[in-house]
Motif scaffolding. Structure first.
Motif, PDB file in Angstrom:
ATOM      1  N   SER A  20      56.931  17.177  75.404  1.00  0.00           N
ATOM      2  CA  SER A  20      56.163  17.742  76.526  1.00  0.00           C
ATOM      3  C   SER A  20      56.935  17.573  77.822  1.00  0.00           C
ATOM      4  O   SER A  20      57.033  18.511  78.630  1.00  0.00           O
ATOM      5  CB  SER A  20      54.813  17.031  76.671  1.00  0.00           C
ATOM      6  OG  SER A  20      54.024  17.218  75.536  1.00  0.00           O
ATOM      7  N   ALA A  21      57.480  16.356  78.024  1.00  0.00           N
ATOM      8  CA  ALA A  21      58.233  16.075  79.241  1.00  0.00           C
ATOM      9  C   ALA A  21      59.466  16.976  79.325  1.00  0.00           C
ATOM     10  O   ALA A  21      59.762  17.558  80.374  1.00  0.00           O
ATOM     11  CB  ALA A  21      58.653  14.602  79.265  1.00  0.00           C
ATOM     12  N   ALA A  22      60.159  17.128  78.186  1.00  0.00           N
ATOM     13  CA  ALA A  22      61.375  17.946  78.177  1.00  0.00           C
ATOM     14  C   ALA A  22      61.048  19.422  78.388  1.00  0.00           C
ATOM     15  O   ALA A  22      61.718  20.112  79.168  1.00  0.00           O
ATOM     16  CB  ALA A  22      62.114  17.756  76.852  1.00  0.00           C
ATOM     17  N   GLN A 214      70.458   8.803  70.414  1.00  0.00           N
ATOM     18  CA  GLN A 214      70.356   7.627  71.277  1.00  0.00           C
ATOM     19  C   GLN A 214      69.813   8.011  72.643  1.00  0.00           C
ATOM     20  O   GLN A 214      69.163   7.220  73.314  1.00  0.00           O
ATOM     21  CB  GLN A 214      71.762   7.032  71.505  1.00  0.00           C
ATOM     22  CG  GLN A 214      72.568   6.800  70.276  1.00  0.00           C
ATOM     23  CD  GLN A 214      72.501   5.351  69.832  1.00  0.00           C
ATOM     24  OE1 GLN A 214      72.103   4.490  70.603  1.00  0.00           O
ATOM     25  NE2 GLN A 214      72.868   5.102  68.590  1.00  0.00           N
ATOM     26  N   ALA A 215      70.122   9.250  73.027  1.00  0.00           N
ATOM     27  CA  ALA A 215      69.780   9.698  74.377  1.00  0.00           C
ATOM     28  C   ALA A 215      68.273   9.660  74.627  1.00  0.00           C
ATOM     29  O   ALA A 215      67.834   9.446  75.756  1.00  0.00           O
ATOM     30  CB  ALA A 215      70.318  11.113  74.598  1.00  0.00           C
ATOM     31  N   LEU A 228      67.159  16.326  81.112  1.00  0.00           N
ATOM     32  CA  LEU A 228      68.008  16.204  82.298  1.00  0.00           C
ATOM     33  C   LEU A 228      69.360  15.583  81.962  1.00  0.00           C
ATOM     34  O   LEU A 228      70.302  15.652  82.748  1.00  0.00           O
ATOM     35  CB  LEU A 228      67.303  15.363  83.373  1.00  0.00           C
ATOM     36  CG  LEU A 228      66.060  16.004  84.001  1.00  0.00           C
ATOM     37  CD1 LEU A 228      65.412  15.048  84.994  1.00  0.00           C
ATOM     38  CD2 LEU A 228      66.401  17.327  84.675  1.00  0.00           C
ATOM     39  N   ASP A 229      69.448  14.961  80.776  1.00  0.00           N
ATOM     40  CA  ASP A 229      70.715  14.400  80.314  1.00  0.00           C
ATOM     41  C   ASP A 229      71.491  15.518  79.622  1.00  0.00           C
ATOM     42  O   ASP A 229      71.499  15.646  78.404  1.00  0.00           O
ATOM     43  CB  ASP A 229      70.426  13.241  79.342  1.00  0.00           C
ATOM     44  CG  ASP A 229      71.700  12.542  78.888  1.00  0.00           C
ATOM     45  OD1 ASP A 229      72.805  12.992  79.266  1.00  0.00           O
ATOM     46  OD2 ASP A 229      71.582  11.546  78.151  1.00  0.00           O
ATOM     47  N   ALA A 234      70.584  15.797  72.360  1.00  0.00           N
ATOM     48  CA  ALA A 234      69.144  16.064  72.428  1.00  0.00           C
ATOM     49  C   ALA A 234      68.803  16.903  73.669  1.00  0.00           C
ATOM     50  O   ALA A 234      68.004  17.841  73.594  1.00  0.00           O
ATOM     51  CB  ALA A 234      68.364  14.755  72.445  1.00  0.00           C
ATOM     52  N   GLY A 235      69.431  16.563  74.794  1.00  0.00           N
ATOM     53  CA  GLY A 235      69.193  17.319  76.024  1.00  0.00           C
ATOM     54  C   GLY A 235      69.564  18.784  75.860  1.00  0.00           C
ATOM     55  O   GLY A 235      68.816  19.687  76.245  1.00  0.00           O
ATOM     56  N   GLN A 236      70.732  19.024  75.252  1.00  0.00           N
ATOM     57  CA  GLN A 236      71.184  20.407  75.047  1.00  0.00           C
ATOM     58  C   GLN A 236      70.280  21.135  74.057  1.00  0.00           C
ATOM     59  O   GLN A 236      69.976  22.319  74.227  1.00  0.00           O
ATOM     60  CB  GLN A 236      72.623  20.409  74.533  1.00  0.00           C
ATOM     61  CG  GLN A 236      73.608  19.954  75.597  1.00  0.00           C
ATOM     62  CD  GLN A 236      75.023  19.856  75.062  1.00  0.00           C
ATOM     63  OE1 GLN A 236      75.375  20.499  74.080  1.00  0.00           O
ATOM     64  NE2 GLN A 236      75.835  19.036  75.696  1.00  0.00           N
ATOM     65  N   ALA A 237      69.825  20.416  73.022  1.00  0.00           N
ATOM     66  CA  ALA A 237      68.943  21.042  72.034  1.00  0.00           C
ATOM     67  C   ALA A 237      67.613  21.444  72.683  1.00  0.00           C
ATOM     68  O   ALA A 237      67.045  22.489  72.360  1.00  0.00           O
ATOM     69  CB  ALA A 237      68.700  20.094  70.863  1.00  0.00           C
TER      70      ALA A 237
END
Lengths: 269, 86
Positions: A20-22, A214-215, A228-229, A234-237
């Motif tokens: 949800s946050a992402a 890990q992210a 935001l990372d 995970a961020g890119q996905a």
């Protein structure tokens, strides 16, 4: 007209709040005015994942009860423009969310926002039902693991029978599968259900695959949505997932075991 | 079961076991979801009646209601009897 997206799963601990946050942050980054609503009454956690836990003054139930207005209650995200959070209440009264109350708040939010993201609690109790009732679209967060897949299927049943759209005979909720904590190494060894397996069983359209990373823990430790990372897998996905949610065709990444190159082995990555 | 089978079965990967189990349980639960509320009770009652005569485990009976067209619903009853009770 605002689009209401519920992030749901049935099973707990699969990554609903992280997602949800992402997703909320991603949509706001793409220029859409977005609010993330925490429906997990009694076990508020979205504030912590978003890093705004010390800025909570009023909450969702206060607004429903008329003890505060939306303007006082919404928390504006400090990092991302166009992004707001509506925190859940910590009350133990499970029936604090009434359907009329939720409808009133969502209608008011709909005047101002492009997207309303409803972060559902786990289970199939009233809080989860309330989170999905008014949805136009659903992101069903699933881990490649038997109990999670089974619970997702149950939630799909609820989406098609217990929602406003189902009750009013409107076009059904658009369902998206978001596979999280995916580990290509274990899939390759035959130890984990593959993307194709889960797709075949649940038979809904795939919107994203987030690798076990890990992210994600690093992000929640520091109260910063993992999207935001941008260096992280995970961020890119999640960024890819947002594009697909917005209708873009994006190839899936991180599905196969990455062969580590010489440089990577030395410098990490 | 031969000795060879024994080694083979322990080597079978768990992901495909998971998939098979899920396909069965999900299909079962979907059927029930779309069926009438009285179906589980009906299933239990039928099981009790059969158990008066033959001792069978609960998972050896399957009851399903299938809608065929607008006019006909077919109640299908599937009971697997244990080998020695035949």
């Amino acid at each position: 007209m605002a689009k209401i997206i519920v992030v749901t799963s049935g099973k707990g601990g699969v990554g609903k709040t992280t997602s949800s946050a992402a997703i909320g942050t991603g949509l706001a980054l793409a220029g859409h005015k977005t609010v993330i609503v925490d429906f997990d009454i009694g076990l508020r956690n979205l504030d912590l994942i978003m890093g705004c836990e010390r800025r909570v003054v009023y909450d969702f139930v206060n607004v429903i009860n008329g003890e505060a207005n939306l303007k006082q209650t919404l928390i504006k995200d400090k990092r991302t423009d166009n992004l707001f959070i509506l925190p859940a209440s910590q009350t133990r009264d499970k029936d604090a969310l009434t359907r009329d109350g939720v409808e009133k708040v969502l209608n008011e939010l709909a005047k101002d926002f492009d997207f309303i993201i409803c972060d559902s609690p786990a289970g199939i109790e009233s809080g989860a039902m309330m989170a999905l009732y008014f949805a136009d679209e659903a992101v069903v967060v699933t881990n490649p693991e038997v109990s999670s897949v089974r619970d997702s299927d149950r939630i799909l049943g609820m989406l098609s029978s217990k929602s406003r759209r189902a009750e009013q005979g409107l076009e059904g909720i658009k369902e998206h599968l978001l596979l999280t904590r995916y580990n290509p190494e274990r899939v390759e060894k035959g130890e984990m259900l593959s993307v194709e397996d889960v797709k075949e069983i649940l038979a809904i359209e795939l919107v994203g695959v987030i690798p076990e990373s890990q992210a994600v823990l690093n992000a929640s430790n520091s109260g910063q949505p993992v999207i935001l990372d941008k260096e992280s897998d995970a961020g890119q996905a999640y960024l890819d997932t947002i594009k697909r949610l917005l209708g873009e065709q994006v190839p899936f990444r991180f599905l196969n075991v990455e062969k580590k190159g010489f440089m990577k082995r030395i410098f990490g990555g | 079961m031969s000795l060879l089978d024994y080694f083979r079965s322990t080597k079978k990967n768990t992901a495909s076991t998971a998939k098979e189990r899920l396909q069965i349980i999900v299909a079962h639960e979907r059927k029930r979801r779309n069926g009438p509320d009285y179906l589980p009770q009906l299933e239990r009652d039928i099981l009790e009646v059969i158990r008066k005569y033959v001792d069978i485990p609960a998972d050896q009976i399957a009851v399903s209601l299938e809608q065929r067209g607008d006019q006909i619903s077919v109640l299908e009853l599937n009971v697997t009897f244990p080998d020695d009770k035949r």
